[in-house]
Motif scaffolding. Structure first.
Motif, PDB file in Angstrom:
ATOM      1  N   PHE A 144      -8.331 -28.997 -21.059  1.00  0.00           N
ATOM      2  CA  PHE A 144      -7.453 -29.725 -20.147  1.00  0.00           C
ATOM      3  C   PHE A 144      -5.974 -29.541 -20.466  1.00  0.00           C
ATOM      4  CE2 PHE A 144     -11.497 -32.008 -20.251  1.00  0.00           C
ATOM      5  CZ  PHE A 144     -11.843 -31.856 -18.925  1.00  0.00           C
ATOM      6  N   CYS A 145      -5.606 -28.383 -20.977  1.00  0.00           N
ATOM      7  CA  CYS A 145      -4.230 -28.100 -21.378  1.00  0.00           C
ATOM      8  C   CYS A 145      -3.521 -27.342 -20.255  1.00  0.00           C
ATOM      9  CB  CYS A 145      -4.259 -27.267 -22.662  1.00  0.00           C
ATOM     10  SG  CYS A 145      -2.700 -26.556 -23.144  1.00  0.00           S
ATOM     11  N   ALA A 146      -2.568 -27.986 -19.594  1.00  0.00           N
ATOM     12  CA  ALA A 146      -1.837 -27.339 -18.498  1.00  0.00           C
ATOM     13  C   ALA A 146      -0.965 -26.183 -18.984  1.00  0.00           C
ATOM     14  CB  ALA A 146      -1.006 -28.373 -17.751  1.00  0.00           C
ATOM     15  N   PRO A 147      -0.222 -26.313 -20.085  1.00  0.00           N
ATOM     16  CA  PRO A 147       0.550 -25.164 -20.560  1.00  0.00           C
ATOM     17  C   PRO A 147      -0.331 -23.974 -20.951  1.00  0.00           C
ATOM     18  CG  PRO A 147       1.368 -27.171 -21.576  1.00  0.00           C
ATOM     19  CD  PRO A 147       0.103 -27.523 -20.851  1.00  0.00           C
ATOM     20  N   CYS A 148      -1.586 -24.243 -21.308  1.00  0.00           N
ATOM     21  CA  CYS A 148      -2.503 -23.153 -21.668  1.00  0.00           C
ATOM     22  C   CYS A 148      -2.754 -22.237 -20.480  1.00  0.00           C
ATOM     23  CB  CYS A 148      -3.831 -23.713 -22.181  1.00  0.00           C
ATOM     24  SG  CYS A 148      -3.675 -24.619 -23.734  1.00  0.00           S
ATOM     25  N   ARG A 149      -2.833 -22.786 -19.283  1.00  0.00           N
ATOM     26  CA  ARG A 149      -3.035 -21.964 -18.085  1.00  0.00           C
ATOM     27  C   ARG A 149      -1.830 -21.067 -17.843  1.00  0.00           C
ATOM     28  NH1 ARG A 149      -5.531 -26.838 -16.576  1.00  0.00           N
ATOM     29  NH2 ARG A 149      -3.685 -27.642 -15.503  1.00  0.00           N
ATOM     30  N   HIS A 150      -0.652 -21.602 -18.047  1.00  0.00           N
ATOM     31  CA  HIS A 150       0.568 -20.809 -17.879  1.00  0.00           C
ATOM     32  C   HIS A 150       0.623 -19.695 -18.930  1.00  0.00           C
ATOM     33  CE1 HIS A 150       4.889 -20.725 -16.446  1.00  0.00           C
ATOM     34  NE2 HIS A 150       4.854 -19.838 -17.410  1.00  0.00           N
ATOM     35  N   THR A 151       0.271 -20.033 -20.164  1.00  0.00           N
ATOM     36  CA  THR A 151       0.243 -19.046 -21.241  1.00  0.00           C
ATOM     37  C   THR A 151      -0.768 -17.948 -20.939  1.00  0.00           C
ATOM     38  OG1 THR A 151       0.927 -20.691 -22.859  1.00  0.00           O
ATOM     39  CG2 THR A 151      -0.194 -18.742 -23.717  1.00  0.00           C
ATOM     40  N   ARG A 152      -1.931 -18.329 -20.440  1.00  0.00           N
ATOM     41  CA  ARG A 152      -2.973 -17.349 -20.088  1.00  0.00           C
ATOM     42  C   ARG A 152      -2.454 -16.355 -19.059  1.00  0.00           C
ATOM     43  NH1 ARG A 152      -6.514 -20.756 -18.284  1.00  0.00           N
ATOM     44  NH2 ARG A 152      -7.172 -21.260 -20.400  1.00  0.00           N
ATOM     45  N   ALA A 153      -1.732 -16.840 -18.062  1.00  0.00           N
ATOM     46  CA  ALA A 153      -1.182 -15.960 -17.025  1.00  0.00           C
ATOM     47  C   ALA A 153      -0.156 -14.989 -17.618  1.00  0.00           C
ATOM     48  CB  ALA A 153      -0.549 -16.793 -15.921  1.00  0.00           C
ATOM     49  N   ILE A 154       0.714 -15.474 -18.479  1.00  0.00           N
ATOM     50  CA  ILE A 154       1.740 -14.624 -19.092  1.00  0.00           C
ATOM     51  C   ILE A 154       1.102 -13.559 -19.977  1.00  0.00           C
ATOM     52  CG2 ILE A 154       3.638 -14.598 -20.778  1.00  0.00           C
ATOM     53  CD1 ILE A 154       4.416 -17.379 -19.710  1.00  0.00           C
ATOM     54  N   LEU A 155       0.182 -13.984 -20.852  1.00  0.00           N
ATOM     55  CA  LEU A 155      -0.415 -13.049 -21.805  1.00  0.00           C
ATOM     56  C   LEU A 155      -1.324 -12.035 -21.121  1.00  0.00           C
ATOM     57  CD1 LEU A 155      -1.218 -15.422 -24.807  1.00  0.00           C
ATOM     58  CD2 LEU A 155       0.805 -14.000 -24.426  1.00  0.00           C
ATOM     59  N   SER A 156      -2.071 -12.463 -20.114  1.00  0.00           N
ATOM     60  CA  SER A 156      -2.944 -11.534 -19.381  1.00  0.00           C
ATOM     61  C   SER A 156      -2.118 -10.455 -18.686  1.00  0.00           C
ATOM     62  CB  SER A 156      -3.796 -12.272 -18.354  1.00  0.00           C
ATOM     63  OG  SER A 156      -4.692 -13.125 -18.990  1.00  0.00           O
ATOM     64  N   ARG A 170      -4.943  -9.079 -39.894  1.00  0.00           N
ATOM     65  CA  ARG A 170      -3.676  -9.548 -40.463  1.00  0.00           C
ATOM     66  C   ARG A 170      -2.831 -10.170 -39.354  1.00  0.00           C
ATOM     67  NH1 ARG A 170       1.228  -7.241 -40.753  1.00  0.00           N
ATOM     68  NH2 ARG A 170       0.390  -5.271 -39.973  1.00  0.00           N
ATOM     69  N   GLU A 171      -2.310 -11.360 -39.620  1.00  0.00           N
ATOM     70  CA  GLU A 171      -1.459 -12.049 -38.642  1.00  0.00           C
ATOM     71  C   GLU A 171      -0.053 -11.478 -38.698  1.00  0.00           C
ATOM     72  OE1 GLU A 171       0.381 -16.473 -37.898  1.00  0.00           O
ATOM     73  OE2 GLU A 171      -1.653 -16.357 -38.690  1.00  0.00           O
ATOM     74  N   VAL A 172       0.433 -11.029 -37.542  1.00  0.00           N
ATOM     75  CA  VAL A 172       1.784 -10.476 -37.446  1.00  0.00           C
ATOM     76  C   VAL A 172       2.788 -11.601 -37.214  1.00  0.00           C
ATOM     77  CG1 VAL A 172       3.268  -8.886 -36.158  1.00  0.00           C
ATOM     78  CG2 VAL A 172       0.864  -8.317 -36.542  1.00  0.00           C
ATOM     79  N   PHE A 173       2.489 -12.454 -36.249  1.00  0.00           N
ATOM     80  CA  PHE A 173       3.309 -13.625 -35.966  1.00  0.00           C
ATOM     81  C   PHE A 173       2.497 -14.588 -35.119  1.00  0.00           C
ATOM     82  CE2 PHE A 173       4.464 -10.529 -32.664  1.00  0.00           C
ATOM     83  CZ  PHE A 173       4.203 -11.249 -31.524  1.00  0.00           C
ATOM     84  N   ARG A 174       3.069 -15.775 -34.876  1.00  0.00           N
ATOM     85  CA  ARG A 174       2.444 -16.773 -34.010  1.00  0.00           C
ATOM     86  C   ARG A 174       3.499 -17.455 -33.163  1.00  0.00           C
ATOM     87  NH1 ARG A 174      -0.894 -21.131 -36.934  1.00  0.00           N
ATOM     88  NH2 ARG A 174      -1.789 -19.303 -37.904  1.00  0.00           N
ATOM     89  N   VAL A 175       3.042 -17.952 -32.025  1.00  0.00           N
ATOM     90  CA  VAL A 175       3.930 -18.642 -31.090  1.00  0.00           C
ATOM     91  C   VAL A 175       3.291 -19.980 -30.755  1.00  0.00           C
ATOM     92  CG1 VAL A 175       5.069 -18.568 -28.847  1.00  0.00           C
ATOM     93  CG2 VAL A 175       4.640 -16.440 -30.083  1.00  0.00           C
ATOM     94  N   GLY A 176       4.004 -21.058 -30.975  1.00  0.00           N
ATOM     95  CA  GLY A 176       3.539 -22.382 -30.590  1.00  0.00           C
ATOM     96  C   GLY A 176       4.120 -22.735 -29.234  1.00  0.00           C
ATOM     97  N   GLY A 177       3.272 -23.095 -28.289  1.00  0.00           N
ATOM     98  CA  GLY A 177       3.746 -23.412 -26.948  1.00  0.00           C
ATOM     99  C   GLY A 177       3.641 -22.208 -26.033  1.00  0.00           C
ATOM    100  N   VAL A 178       4.291 -22.300 -24.893  1.00  0.00           N
ATOM    101  CA  VAL A 178       4.267 -21.218 -23.909  1.00  0.00           C
ATOM    102  C   VAL A 178       5.243 -20.135 -24.355  1.00  0.00           C
ATOM    103  CG1 VAL A 178       4.640 -20.600 -21.499  1.00  0.00           C
ATOM    104  CG2 VAL A 178       3.681 -22.839 -22.068  1.00  0.00           C
TER     105      VAL A 178
END
Length: 139
Positions: free
Chosen positions: A60-72, A114-122
């Motif tokens: 039920f995460c609304a920003p997750c849908r936006h992130t999915r669209a950007i990353l896809s 190996r983790e290169v970096f991470r992003v919290g949020g959109v």
């Protein structure tokens, strides 16, 4: 009169806290030197070449849908980039193993985990692409 000052102080503090959280949203952070052991669900999702963007989301995460669209969209137009969305609603142990405290969180992982970096949020698409260029073979 004291109540008015307390109210104004709380509002000011809330405004500052909100501004700080907004500034951190979508910011790319370098990986920590010691990489955690990846859960099987994550290591099985890694692409054999290039970089895999693992998106940690919940139902039920609304920003997750936006992130999915950007990353896809980014993965579709960039060679060597793969996007995988992991919903951790039913498996919170995955988020715990990866030290993820909020959704969405995006991890950029190499084929060896190996983790290169991470992003919290959109994430911001262009900034993300710029950060990925050194790690992609055909960038």
């Amino acid at each position: 009169m004291t109540g008015v000052w307390v109210l104004l102080g709380v509002l000011a503090l809330g405004g500052v806290a909100g501004a700080l959280l907004r500034a951190r949203n979508g910011r790319i952070r370098a990986a920590k030197p010691s990489a955690p052991t990846l859960p099987g669900r994550v290591s099985g999702a890694l692409a054999p070449e290039g970089v895999t963007l693992i998106q940690i989301s919940t139902t039920f995460c609304a920003p997750c849908r936006h992130t999915r669209a950007i990353l896809s969209a980014l993965a579709d137009k960039t060679d060597g980039l793969t996007h995988v969305d992991l919903d951790v609603t039913e498996t919170p142990e995955v988020a715990k193993a990866l030290s993820v405290l909020r959704t969405p969180t995006t991890l950029a992982l190499t084929p060896d985990g190996r983790e290169v970096f991470r992003v919290g949020g959109v994430p911001r698409g262009q900034e993300l692409l710029e950060a990925l260029k050194p790690h992609l073979a055909n960038a």
